[in-house]
Design a protein around this motif. Sequence first.
Motif, PDB file in Angstrom:
ATOM      1  N   ASN A 106       0.863  -1.231  -0.210  1.00 32.68           N
ATOM      2  CA  ASN A 106       0.072  -0.192   0.011  1.00 32.68           C
ATOM      3  C   ASN A 106       1.031   1.214   0.105  1.00 32.68           C
ATOM      4  O   ASN A 106       0.586   2.005  -0.794  1.00 32.68           O
ATOM      5  N   ALA A 107       1.843   1.383   0.758  1.00 30.07           N
ATOM      6  CA  ALA A 107       2.794   2.250   0.732  1.00 30.07           C
ATOM      7  C   ALA A 107       3.480   2.508  -0.429  1.00 30.07           C
ATOM      8  O   ALA A 107       3.713   3.591  -0.916  1.00 30.07           O
ATOM      9  N   ALA A 108       3.884   1.542  -1.196  1.00 27.23           N
ATOM     10  CA  ALA A 108       4.286   1.576  -2.609  1.00 27.23           C
ATOM     11  C   ALA A 108       3.412   2.090  -3.525  1.00 27.23           C
ATOM     12  O   ALA A 108       3.851   2.809  -4.565  1.00 27.23           O
ATOM     13  N   ILE A 109       2.252   1.809  -3.391  1.00 32.47           N
ATOM     14  CA  ILE A 109       1.306   2.312  -4.371  1.00 32.47           C
ATOM     15  C   ILE A 109       1.290   3.878  -4.028  1.00 32.47           C
ATOM     16  O   ILE A 109       1.107   4.429  -5.258  1.00 32.47           O
ATOM     17  N   VAL A 110       0.947   4.109  -2.941  1.00 38.74           N
ATOM     18  CA  VAL A 110       0.968   5.805  -2.606  1.00 38.74           C
ATOM     19  C   VAL A 110       2.227   6.417  -3.045  1.00 38.74           C
ATOM     20  O   VAL A 110       2.096   7.431  -3.833  1.00 38.74           O
ATOM     21  N   LEU A 111       3.261   5.773  -2.711  1.00 39.67           N
ATOM     22  CA  LEU A 111       4.601   6.510  -3.139  1.00 39.67           C
ATOM     23  C   LEU A 111       4.509   6.567  -4.580  1.00 39.67           C
ATOM     24  O   LEU A 111       4.991   7.666  -5.472  1.00 39.67           O
TER      25      LEU A 111
ATOM     26  N   GLU B 101     -14.349   0.112   0.430  1.00 46.58           N
ATOM     27  CA  GLU B 101     -15.005  -1.050   0.882  1.00 46.58           C
ATOM     28  C   GLU B 101     -14.084  -2.157   1.259  1.00 46.58           C
ATOM     29  O   GLU B 101     -14.124  -2.760   2.506  1.00 46.58           O
ATOM     30  N   THR B 102     -13.345  -2.116   0.246  1.00 40.08           N
ATOM     31  CA  THR B 102     -12.224  -3.452   0.472  1.00 40.08           C
ATOM     32  C   THR B 102     -10.837  -2.745   0.597  1.00 40.08           C
ATOM     33  O   THR B 102      -9.897  -3.752   0.713  1.00 40.08           O
ATOM     34  N   MET B 103     -10.733  -1.692   0.636  1.00 39.94           N
ATOM     35  CA  MET B 103      -9.453  -1.060   0.936  1.00 39.94           C
ATOM     36  C   MET B 103      -8.345  -1.635  -0.067  1.00 39.94           C
ATOM     37  O   MET B 103      -7.093  -1.924   0.184  1.00 39.94           O
ATOM     38  N   ASP B 104      -8.888  -1.734  -1.336  1.00 40.43           N
ATOM     39  CA  ASP B 104      -7.968  -2.361  -2.151  1.00 40.43           C
ATOM     40  C   ASP B 104      -7.046  -1.148  -2.829  1.00 40.43           C
ATOM     41  O   ASP B 104      -6.969   0.010  -2.474  1.00 40.43           O
ATOM     42  N   TYR B 105      -6.403  -1.510  -4.007  1.00 38.53           N
ATOM     43  CA  TYR B 105      -5.304  -0.710  -4.537  1.00 38.53           C
ATOM     44  C   TYR B 105      -5.701   1.044  -4.991  1.00 38.53           C
ATOM     45  O   TYR B 105      -5.193   1.853  -4.908  1.00 38.53           O
ATOM     46  N   ARG B 106      -7.306   0.919  -5.286  1.00 33.51           N
ATOM     47  CA  ARG B 106      -7.785   2.082  -5.831  1.00 33.51           C
ATOM     48  C   ARG B 106      -7.850   3.306  -4.504  1.00 33.51           C
ATOM     49  O   ARG B 106      -7.578   4.304  -4.611  1.00 33.51           O
ATOM     50  N   PHE B 107      -8.080   2.634  -3.361  1.00 33.04           N
ATOM     51  CA  PHE B 107      -7.933   3.470  -2.254  1.00 33.04           C
ATOM     52  C   PHE B 107      -6.620   4.089  -2.025  1.00 33.04           C
ATOM     53  O   PHE B 107      -6.560   5.442  -1.985  1.00 33.04           O
ATOM     54  N   TRP B 108      -5.422   3.345  -2.230  1.00 31.70           N
ATOM     55  CA  TRP B 108      -4.279   4.007  -1.882  1.00 31.70           C
ATOM     56  C   TRP B 108      -3.669   4.802  -3.341  1.00 31.70           C
ATOM     57  O   TRP B 108      -3.010   5.520  -2.949  1.00 31.70           O
ATOM     58  N   ILE B 109      -4.249   4.587  -4.297  1.00 34.47           N
ATOM     59  CA  ILE B 109      -4.059   5.362  -5.482  1.00 34.47           C
ATOM     60  C   ILE B 109      -4.579   6.755  -5.114  1.00 34.47           C
ATOM     61  O   ILE B 109      -3.832   7.721  -5.478  1.00 34.47           O
ATOM     62  N   GLY B 110      -6.231   6.525  -4.756  1.00 35.18           N
ATOM     63  CA  GLY B 110      -6.712   8.013  -4.526  1.00 35.18           C
ATOM     64  C   GLY B 110      -5.867   8.681  -3.195  1.00 35.18           C
ATOM     65  O   GLY B 110      -5.777  10.087  -3.199  1.00 35.18           O
ATOM     66  N   THR B 111      -5.393   7.990  -2.269  1.00 37.31           N
ATOM     67  CA  THR B 111      -4.462   8.756  -1.215  1.00 37.31           C
ATOM     68  C   THR B 111      -2.981   9.380  -1.862  1.00 37.31           C
ATOM     69  O   THR B 111      -2.880  10.506  -1.577  1.00 37.31           O
ATOM     70  N   GLY B 112      -2.627   8.643  -2.877  1.00 38.40           N
ATOM     71  CA  GLY B 112      -1.403   9.142  -3.457  1.00 38.40           C
ATOM     72  C   GLY B 112      -1.680  10.384  -4.214  1.00 38.40           C
ATOM     73  O   GLY B 112      -0.865  11.643  -4.265  1.00 38.40           O
ATOM     74  N   ILE B 113      -2.857  10.277  -5.103  1.00 41.16           N
ATOM     75  CA  ILE B 113      -3.353  11.677  -5.772  1.00 41.16           C
ATOM     76  C   ILE B 113      -3.521  12.920  -4.841  1.00 41.16           C
ATOM     77  O   ILE B 113      -3.139  13.872  -4.946  1.00 41.16           O
ATOM     78  N   SER B 114      -4.217  12.381  -3.576  1.00 44.82           N
ATOM     79  CA  SER B 114      -4.499  13.460  -2.781  1.00 44.82           C
ATOM     80  C   SER B 114      -3.317  13.885  -1.963  1.00 44.82           C
ATOM     81  O   SER B 114      -3.207  15.301  -1.843  1.00 44.82           O
ATOM     82  N   LEU B 115      -2.345  13.083  -1.790  1.00 45.40           N
ATOM     83  CA  LEU B 115      -0.778  13.730  -1.127  1.00 45.40           C
ATOM     84  C   LEU B 115      -0.297  14.536  -2.278  1.00 45.40           C
ATOM     85  O   LEU B 115       0.267  15.631  -1.620  1.00 45.40           O
ATOM     86  N   TYR B 116      -0.475  14.242  -3.539  1.00 43.44           N
ATOM     87  CA  TYR B 116       0.236  15.239  -4.610  1.00 43.44           C
ATOM     88  C   TYR B 116      -0.608  16.562  -4.462  1.00 43.44           C
ATOM     89  O   TYR B 116       0.090  17.611  -4.574  1.00 43.44           O
ATOM     90  N   GLY B 117      -1.785  16.274  -4.141  1.00 45.35           N
ATOM     91  CA  GLY B 117      -2.677  17.549  -4.669  1.00 45.35           C
ATOM     92  C   GLY B 117      -2.146  18.556  -3.115  1.00 45.35           C
ATOM     93  O   GLY B 117      -2.113  19.636  -3.327  1.00 45.35           O
ATOM     94  N   ALA B 118      -2.102  17.895  -1.961  1.00 45.17           N
ATOM     95  CA  ALA B 118      -1.838  18.890  -0.986  1.00 45.17           C
ATOM     96  C   ALA B 118      -0.252  19.152  -0.954  1.00 45.17           C
ATOM     97  O   ALA B 118      -0.065  20.434  -0.678  1.00 45.17           O
ATOM     98  N   ALA B 119       0.638  18.527  -1.782  1.00 40.41           N
ATOM     99  CA  ALA B 119       1.806  19.112  -1.865  1.00 40.41           C
ATOM    100  C   ALA B 119       2.050  20.133  -2.841  1.00 40.41           C
ATOM    101  O   ALA B 119       2.569  21.203  -2.755  1.00 40.41           O
ATOM    102  N   TYR B 120       0.916  19.867  -3.815  1.00 37.81           N
ATOM    103  CA  TYR B 120       0.950  21.037  -4.968  1.00 37.81           C
ATOM    104  C   TYR B 120       0.302  22.441  -4.253  1.00 37.81           C
ATOM    105  O   TYR B 120       0.757  23.477  -4.461  1.00 37.81           O
TER     106      TYR B 120
END
Length: 150
Positions: free
Chosen positions: A4-9, A69-88
């Motif tokens: 999950n951390a790798a997906i976010v990064l 619902e399943t905390m699958d890869y899509r959730f972690w991709i959303g987290t990565g996009i959101s963190l990039y938005g916060a950094a932006y």
Amino acid sequence: MLTNAAIVLGTFIVMELVAWAVHKYVLHGPLWNIHESHHKPHNHPFELNDVSFAFYGVIAALCFIYGSETMDYRFWIGTGISLYGAAYFLVHDLFIHRRLKLFGKTKNTYLRALDIAHKVHHKTKGRDGSESFGMLWVHPKFFKIARRKR
């Protein structure tokens, strides 16, 4: 958890590439009429270009909705996009454009190079002829300039 951390990064890194391409080929292309507001001086806190955040926000929201619902890869991709938005927001809107006066001058070479690269990007007022379209990646030539201007 490591996956999950790798997906976010990985998503965060890919977002820099996506943002660069969208900035160069879409915002300085067919959507210039929206982005142009970012290249013109103004005295108000918002610009038409600010609506472009909604594109990434919708994608992140959909990732959260369908991946929660399943905390699958899509959730972690959303987290990565959101963190990039916060950094932006932090780097581009607050540090570079000083939308809120939170940051003063810095002696940090990377931040100075980033600021110089962005100023070079804005030197060209039209849609064509700009350079330096990314947010966090800085061409090495700007580091040389930043070191000289200390």
